[in-house]
Design a protein around this motif. Structure first.
Motif, mmCIF file in Angstrom:
data_model
loop_
_atom_site.group_PDB
_atom_site.id
_atom_site.type_symbol
_atom_site.label_atom_id
_atom_site.label_comp_id
_atom_site.label_asym_id
_atom_site.label_seq_id
_atom_site.Cartn_x
_atom_site.Cartn_y
_atom_site.Cartn_z
ATOM 1 N N LEU A 224 0.827 -1.211 0.000
ATOM 2 C CA LEU A 224 0.000 0.000 0.000
ATOM 3 C C LEU A 224 0.859 1.258 0.000
ATOM 4 N N MET A 225 1.926 1.235 0.772
ATOM 5 C CA MET A 225 2.814 2.393 0.819
ATOM 6 C C MET A 225 3.436 2.649 -0.554
ATOM 7 N N ARG A 226 3.891 1.572 -1.211
ATOM 8 C CA ARG A 226 4.505 1.732 -2.524
ATOM 9 C C ARG A 226 3.480 2.197 -3.557
ATOM 10 N N TRP A 227 2.269 1.644 -3.479
ATOM 11 C CA TRP A 227 1.218 2.050 -4.416
ATOM 12 C C TRP A 227 0.907 3.535 -4.266
ATOM 13 N N ASN A 228 0.719 3.998 -3.052
ATOM 14 C CA ASN A 228 0.401 5.407 -2.822
ATOM 15 C C ASN A 228 1.535 6.312 -3.260
ATOM 16 N N GLN A 229 2.773 5.891 -3.027
ATOM 17 C CA GLN A 229 3.912 6.704 -3.424
ATOM 18 C C GLN A 229 4.002 6.811 -4.942
ATOM 19 N N ASP A 230 3.777 5.701 -5.635
ATOM 20 C CA ASP A 230 3.818 5.731 -7.097
ATOM 21 C C ASP A 230 2.714 6.616 -7.663
ATOM 22 N N ARG A 231 1.492 6.510 -7.103
ATOM 23 C CA ARG A 231 0.391 7.320 -7.619
ATOM 24 C C ARG A 231 0.635 8.802 -7.351
ATOM 25 N N MET A 232 1.221 9.130 -6.200
ATOM 26 C CA MET A 232 1.519 10.526 -5.907
ATOM 27 C C MET A 232 2.560 11.069 -6.880
ATOM 28 N N GLU A 233 3.595 10.274 -7.149
ATOM 29 C CA GLU A 233 4.636 10.705 -8.082
ATOM 30 C C GLU A 233 4.035 10.980 -9.458
ATOM 31 N N GLU A 234 3.175 10.064 -9.937
ATOM 32 C CA GLU A 234 2.607 10.217 -11.266
ATOM 33 C C GLU A 234 1.628 11.381 -11.337
ATOM 34 N N ALA A 235 0.870 11.588 -10.277
ATOM 35 C CA ALA A 235 -0.146 12.637 -10.297
ATOM 36 C C ALA A 235 0.452 14.027 -10.155
ATOM 37 N N VAL A 236 1.491 14.143 -9.330
ATOM 38 C CA VAL A 236 2.051 15.462 -9.023
ATOM 39 C C VAL A 236 3.249 15.798 -9.889
ATOM 40 N N ARG A 237 4.139 14.820 -10.085
ATOM 41 C CA ARG A 237 5.402 15.113 -10.763
ATOM 42 C C ARG A 237 5.576 14.402 -12.095
ATOM 43 N N GLY A 238 4.699 13.474 -12.421
ATOM 44 C CA GLY A 238 4.873 12.693 -13.638
ATOM 45 C C GLY A 238 5.625 11.413 -13.350
ATOM 46 N N SER A 239 5.589 10.489 -14.297
ATOM 47 C CA SER A 239 6.222 9.190 -14.092
ATOM 48 C C SER A 239 7.732 9.326 -13.987
#
Length: 280
Positions: A224-239
């Motif tokens: 869950l921690m990794r999933w949330n971190q990946d989604r935050m990166e993609e939503a805010v800063r891009g992949s």
């Protein structure tokens, strides 16, 4: 928030809105894929010759493509054909050469509005509930009573599938050059697709089938921690190609990169704040 049910209630506040009552600006929307699947309950069989046509036209009743994005994609496709030695083709033939993947990647969609959507869906249902809704053997696509009941029940959800006003549902993830034209690449946040994808990944968080209760919780929380971190990166800063989930390891790599390469490994990286000793 996109949901597959309980988007609204004829008797007052919906259950979802009541559950998140403290989020006063929350807008609850019905996932359009689930809305369209409800119309499938009115067909005689999904193996019917006209079923695919019906669902495709139902989607067009709800969505329209951004004209500027479509024009840019057509220009890029035309440039690709000219580079391959293919002469100018008609707009209809050009549209047939554009794949669904290209449309999803380069063209933004938007809902048509409640009144226009209702008018188009009503016309489509009436057409498919007539002689035009029969295949070559005379088998009807829809059952008259069921499809009319489905339409009667779903009319109140037309407003629930409209895009929220003043909120962009697309994130630009980059550009791609095709046929000499720079095309924007988009990722859409509409609907519950990311949630369905999460269900798939959730099964992969737990390796094997014999984890103890403690290890099961540890694997689940880590996933869950990794999933949330990946989604935050993609939503805010891009992949980002760099996937490091340990803050200590990432900080160490950044220090080594600045020391040896004289540049940061990731321009977007922000080091963790220093501990102040305060608990609040």
């Amino acid at each position: 928030m996109y949901v597959d049910r309980d988007c609204c209630s004829p008797h007052g506040q919906s259950q979802v809105r009541a559950m998140f009552a403290e989020w006063r600006e929350l807008q609850v929307r019905l996932d359009i894929w689930h809305f369209m699947r409800r119309f499938a309950a009115g067909v005689t069989t999904e193996a019917h010759q006209l079923y695919g046509v019906f669902m495709a036209r139902l989607s067009r009743c709800i969505f329209e493509l951004d004209p500027a994005d479509v024009a840019a994609l057509r220009l890029a496709k035309q440039g690709q054909l000219l580079a391959q030695g293919v002469g100018p083709v008609s707009e209809k033939a050009l549209d047939q050469m554009i794949t669904r993947r290209e449309l999803a990647l380069h063209c933004r969609k938007r809902t048509r509005g409640a009144e226009e959507t209702a008018r188009r869906i009503k016309a489509l249902v009436d057409e498919m509930d007539s002689e035009k809704g029969r295949d070559t053997l005379g088998v009807p696509l829809v059952d008259h009573e069921r499809i009319q009941q489905v339409w009667k029940d779903q009319q109140r959800h037309i407003t629930c599938i409209q895009d929220p006003e003043g909120f962009s549902l697309y994130l630009k993830t980059g550009t791609l050059k095709k046929g000499g034209v720079d095309l924007c690449c988009y990722r859409c946040a509409r609907g519950s697709t990311s949630l369905e994808s999460f269900h798939l990944h959730l099964n992969r968080f737990i390796p094997g089938t014999s984890a103890s209760d403690a290890h099961f919780q540890a694997y689940l929380l880590e996933g869950l921690m990794r999933w949330n971190q990946d989604r935050m990166e993609e939503a805010v800063r891009g992949s980002c190609e760099l996937r490091i989930y340990s803050s200590a390891e990432r900080e160490a790599m950044e220090r080594l990169s600045r020391k040896i390469l004289k540049r940061p490994l990731d321009e977007r990286y922000q080091p963790p704040g220093a501990y102040t000793g305060k608990n609040d």
